[in-house]
Design a protein around this motif. Structure first.
Motif, PDB file in Angstrom:
ATOM      1  N   GLY A  38       0.851  -1.173   0.000  1.00 29.61           N
ATOM      2  CA  GLY A  38       0.000   0.000   0.000  1.00 29.61           C
ATOM      3  C   GLY A  38       0.886   1.221   0.000  1.00 29.61           C
ATOM      4  O   GLY A  38       1.747   1.357   0.880  1.00 29.61           O
ATOM      5  N   ALA A  39       0.723   2.112  -0.979  1.00 30.94           N
ATOM      6  CA  ALA A  39       1.608   3.267  -1.105  1.00 30.94           C
ATOM      7  C   ALA A  39       0.792   4.536  -1.297  1.00 30.94           C
ATOM      8  O   ALA A  39      -0.357   4.506  -1.745  1.00 30.94           O
ATOM      9  N   TYR A  40       1.429   5.661  -0.984  1.00 28.78           N
ATOM     10  CA  TYR A  40       0.840   6.982  -1.202  1.00 28.78           C
ATOM     11  C   TYR A  40       1.746   7.714  -2.185  1.00 28.78           C
ATOM     12  O   TYR A  40       2.915   7.982  -1.893  1.00 28.78           O
ATOM     13  N   GLY A  41       1.216   7.999  -3.384  1.00 31.96           N
ATOM     14  CA  GLY A  41       2.022   8.575  -4.436  1.00 31.96           C
ATOM     15  C   GLY A  41       1.967  10.092  -4.457  1.00 31.96           C
ATOM     16  O   GLY A  41       0.888  10.691  -4.443  1.00 31.96           O
ATOM     17  N   ILE A  42       3.144  10.717  -4.486  1.00 31.22           N
ATOM     18  CA  ILE A  42       3.247  12.172  -4.539  1.00 31.22           C
ATOM     19  C   ILE A  42       3.902  12.553  -5.864  1.00 31.22           C
ATOM     20  O   ILE A  42       5.062  12.206  -6.111  1.00 31.22           O
ATOM     21  N   PRO A  43       3.189  13.250  -6.765  1.00 33.37           N
ATOM     22  CA  PRO A  43       3.745  13.584  -8.073  1.00 33.37           C
ATOM     23  C   PRO A  43       4.601  14.848  -8.035  1.00 33.37           C
ATOM     24  O   PRO A  43       4.294  15.803  -7.322  1.00 33.37           O
ATOM     25  N   VAL A  44       5.658  14.835  -8.825  1.00 33.63           N
ATOM     26  CA  VAL A  44       6.554  15.985  -8.949  1.00 33.63           C
ATOM     27  C   VAL A  44       6.881  16.166 -10.425  1.00 33.63           C
ATOM     28  O   VAL A  44       7.103  15.184 -11.144  1.00 33.63           O
ATOM     29  N   GLY A  45       6.920  17.404 -10.901  1.00 31.50           N
ATOM     30  CA  GLY A  45       7.285  17.668 -12.288  1.00 31.50           C
ATOM     31  C   GLY A  45       6.087  17.765 -13.202  1.00 31.50           C
ATOM     32  O   GLY A  45       4.926  17.767 -12.765  1.00 31.50           O
ATOM     33  N   ASP A  46       6.358  17.846 -14.507  1.00 29.88           N
ATOM     34  CA  ASP A  46       5.321  18.019 -15.525  1.00 29.88           C
ATOM     35  C   ASP A  46       5.020  16.712 -16.243  1.00 29.88           C
ATOM     36  O   ASP A  46       5.936  15.951 -16.578  1.00 29.88           O
ATOM     37  N   ASN A  59      -2.259  13.537  -5.889  1.00 24.27           N
ATOM     38  CA  ASN A  59      -1.713  12.435  -5.097  1.00 24.27           C
ATOM     39  C   ASN A  59      -2.549  11.172  -5.307  1.00 24.27           C
ATOM     40  O   ASN A  59      -3.748  11.243  -5.570  1.00 24.27           O
ATOM     41  N   THR A  60      -1.885  10.020  -5.173  1.00 25.80           N
ATOM     42  CA  THR A  60      -2.579   8.759  -5.412  1.00 25.80           C
ATOM     43  C   THR A  60      -2.537   7.863  -4.177  1.00 25.80           C
ATOM     44  O   THR A  60      -1.612   7.932  -3.374  1.00 25.80           O
ATOM     45  N   VAL A  61      -3.557   7.046  -4.050  1.00 22.60           N
ATOM     46  CA  VAL A  61      -3.544   5.906  -3.132  1.00 22.60           C
ATOM     47  C   VAL A  61      -3.351   4.682  -4.016  1.00 22.60           C
ATOM     48  O   VAL A  61      -4.197   4.402  -4.874  1.00 22.60           O
ATOM     49  N   ALA A  62      -2.231   3.988  -3.827  1.00 25.28           N
ATOM     50  CA  ALA A  62      -1.795   3.031  -4.844  1.00 25.28           C
ATOM     51  C   ALA A  62      -1.479   1.654  -4.252  1.00 25.28           C
ATOM     52  O   ALA A  62      -0.359   1.398  -3.807  1.00 25.28           O
ATOM     53  N   PRO A  63      -2.449   0.722  -4.241  1.00 26.50           N
ATOM     54  CA  PRO A  63      -2.134  -0.661  -3.880  1.00 26.50           C
ATOM     55  C   PRO A  63      -1.319  -1.327  -4.991  1.00 26.50           C
ATOM     56  O   PRO A  63      -1.431  -0.960  -6.162  1.00 26.50           O
ATOM     57  N   GLN A  64      -0.512  -2.297  -4.598  1.00 27.09           N
ATOM     58  CA  GLN A  64       0.380  -2.964  -5.559  1.00 27.09           C
ATOM     59  C   GLN A  64       0.549  -4.428  -5.177  1.00 27.09           C
ATOM     60  O   GLN A  64       0.561  -4.777  -3.991  1.00 27.09           O
ATOM     61  N   VAL A  65       0.683  -5.273  -6.176  1.00 25.23           N
ATOM     62  CA  VAL A  65       1.049  -6.674  -5.970  1.00 25.23           C
ATOM     63  C   VAL A  65       2.313  -6.956  -6.779  1.00 25.23           C
ATOM     64  O   VAL A  65       2.509  -6.381  -7.852  1.00 25.23           O
ATOM     65  N   ASP A  66       3.157  -7.818  -6.249  1.00 21.50           N
ATOM     66  CA  ASP A  66       4.344  -8.210  -6.988  1.00 21.50           C
ATOM     67  C   ASP A  66       4.676  -9.671  -6.712  1.00 21.50           C
ATOM     68  O   ASP A  66       4.383 -10.201  -5.637  1.00 21.50           O
ATOM     69  N   LEU A  67       5.276 -10.309  -7.697  1.00 22.85           N
ATOM     70  CA  LEU A  67       5.692 -11.703  -7.588  1.00 22.85           C
ATOM     71  C   LEU A  67       7.170 -11.762  -7.924  1.00 22.85           C
ATOM     72  O   LEU A  67       7.591 -11.334  -9.007  1.00 22.85           O
ATOM     73  N   SER A  68       7.963 -12.296  -7.000  1.00 25.54           N
ATOM     74  CA  SER A  68       9.417 -12.304  -7.157  1.00 25.54           C
ATOM     75  C   SER A  68       9.963 -13.717  -7.043  1.00 25.54           C
ATOM     76  O   SER A  68       9.364 -14.584  -6.403  1.00 25.54           O
ATOM     77  N   TYR A  69      11.120 -13.923  -7.657  1.00 23.29           N
ATOM     78  CA  TYR A  69      11.856 -15.173  -7.490  1.00 23.29           C
ATOM     79  C   TYR A  69      13.175 -14.870  -6.795  1.00 23.29           C
ATOM     80  O   TYR A  69      13.957 -14.033  -7.257  1.00 23.29           O
ATOM     81  N   ILE A  85      -5.230   5.334  -7.492  1.00 22.57           N
ATOM     82  CA  ILE A  85      -6.477   6.088  -7.570  1.00 22.57           C
ATOM     83  C   ILE A  85      -6.205   7.510  -7.100  1.00 22.57           C
ATOM     84  O   ILE A  85      -5.570   7.712  -6.053  1.00 22.57           O
ATOM     85  N   ALA A  86      -6.682   8.506  -7.867  1.00 22.94           N
ATOM     86  CA  ALA A  86      -6.315   9.886  -7.549  1.00 22.94           C
ATOM     87  C   ALA A  86      -7.451  10.846  -7.837  1.00 22.94           C
ATOM     88  O   ALA A  86      -8.409  10.522  -8.542  1.00 22.94           O
ATOM     89  N   LYS A  87      -7.308  12.057  -7.290  1.00 21.78           N
ATOM     90  CA  LYS A  87      -8.172  13.177  -7.633  1.00 21.78           C
ATOM     91  C   LYS A  87      -7.283  14.364  -7.970  1.00 21.78           C
ATOM     92  O   LYS A  87      -6.498  14.802  -7.132  1.00 21.78           O
ATOM     93  N   PRO A  88      -7.352  14.880  -9.196  1.00 21.76           N
ATOM     94  CA  PRO A  88      -6.431  15.939  -9.629  1.00 21.76           C
ATOM     95  C   PRO A  88      -6.575  17.211  -8.796  1.00 21.76           C
ATOM     96  O   PRO A  88      -7.671  17.579  -8.368  1.00 21.76           O
ATOM     97  N   ASP A  89      -5.434  17.889  -8.603  1.00 23.11           N
ATOM     98  CA  ASP A  89      -5.449  19.151  -7.876  1.00 23.11           C
ATOM     99  C   ASP A  89      -6.178  20.240  -8.667  1.00 23.11           C
ATOM    100  O   ASP A  89      -6.734  21.174  -8.087  1.00 23.11           O
ATOM    101  N   ILE A 207       7.121  10.058  -5.899  1.00 18.03           N
ATOM    102  CA  ILE A 207       7.669   9.689  -4.597  1.00 18.03           C
ATOM    103  C   ILE A 207       6.596   8.892  -3.867  1.00 18.03           C
ATOM    104  O   ILE A 207       5.467   9.384  -3.698  1.00 18.03           O
ATOM    105  N   GLN A 208       6.937   7.677  -3.436  1.00 21.72           N
ATOM    106  CA  GLN A 208       5.921   6.804  -2.852  1.00 21.72           C
ATOM    107  C   GLN A 208       6.399   6.165  -1.546  1.00 21.72           C
ATOM    108  O   GLN A 208       7.145   5.180  -1.565  1.00 21.72           O
TER     109      GLN A 208
END
Length: 217
Positions: A38-46, A59-69, A85-89, A207-208
């Motif tokens: 579970g991450a909170y995404g902060i956007p920077v730049g254009d 800003n986003t609320v960003a769930p993620q799944v990953d599979l690693s070996y 998931i986000a709502k634009p400023d 930045i997350q």
């Protein structure tokens, strides 16, 4: 030695020879691992020239799944998928804006102390990013904007707390640099797909900070 005593002796000898091999296999640390984040995404730049990433997505609320070996207890390679998931400023109060950011790619991670209760780790990776914005009312969609491009590279650092032999949880933070190369728009039913000119491309950063639960399978 009779046949009655020979057979048990052979079985015991073969069992003793197999013990080191089994122990070595268990301690090698190789195998699959499933991660849930579970991450909170902060956007920077254009996003593109004259359009900031925060105005397009926020800003986003960003769930993620990953599979690693895991090749061993220290080194792992895997794939990830993130749904933000986000709502634009820049969304006006009277309008309804919905935005999402999909990110997927590969990560290479190194775990410094996999045998300890506290285990720091670092990783790098690359991927692809797809973002979309919908502006409208409760009944109608007035406009849609979509962007696509590569995650040119990202790095993350975290600390695992080993709850059991196979379950670890802990905080992490990641930073990624991306660039959109394609924009598609739909305004009042009229759609357009545009390749972003080189002089209008911009770099953006996510930045997350977040938390990861990893389960060794």
């Amino acid at each position: 030695m009779t046949s009655r005593t020979l057979i048990p002796s052979l079985v015991m000898s073969l069992s003793l020879l197999a013990v080191p091999a089994v122990a070595q296999e268990v301690s090698s640390g190789s195998g699959l691992a499933l991660g849930v984040r579970g991450a909170y995404g902060i956007p920077v730049g254009d996003a593109v020239e004259d359009t900031s990433q925060s105005e397009l997505f926020g800003n986003t609320v960003a769930p993620q799944v990953d599979l690693s070996y895991f090749f061993n207890r220290h080194l792992s390679l895997g794939g990830y998928f993130q749904y933000g998931i986000a709502k634009p400023d820049g969304c006006e109060e009277e309008a309804q804006c919905k935005a999402r950011v999909l990110r997927f790619g590969v990560d290479l991670d190194y775990h410094f102390a996999p045998e300890g209760f506290v285990g720091p780790w670092v990783g790098v990776g690359v991927g692809y990013e797809i973002g979309s914005l919908r502006v409208g009312t409760s009944e109608d969609t007035l406009a849609k904007v979509g962007v696509r491009g590569f995650d040119l590279g990202h790095a993350h650092f975290g600390v695992d707390f080993q709850l059991t032999r196979s379950i670890a949880v802990g905080p992490y933070i990641s930073a990624s640099v991306g660039q959109y190369s394609n924009v598609d728009t739909e305004i009042f039913g009229a759609s357009q797909d545009i390749d972003v000119p080189s002089d209008q491309k911009s770099l953006h950063v996510w930045i997350q900070p977040g938390v990861r639960l990893q389960i060794r399978l």
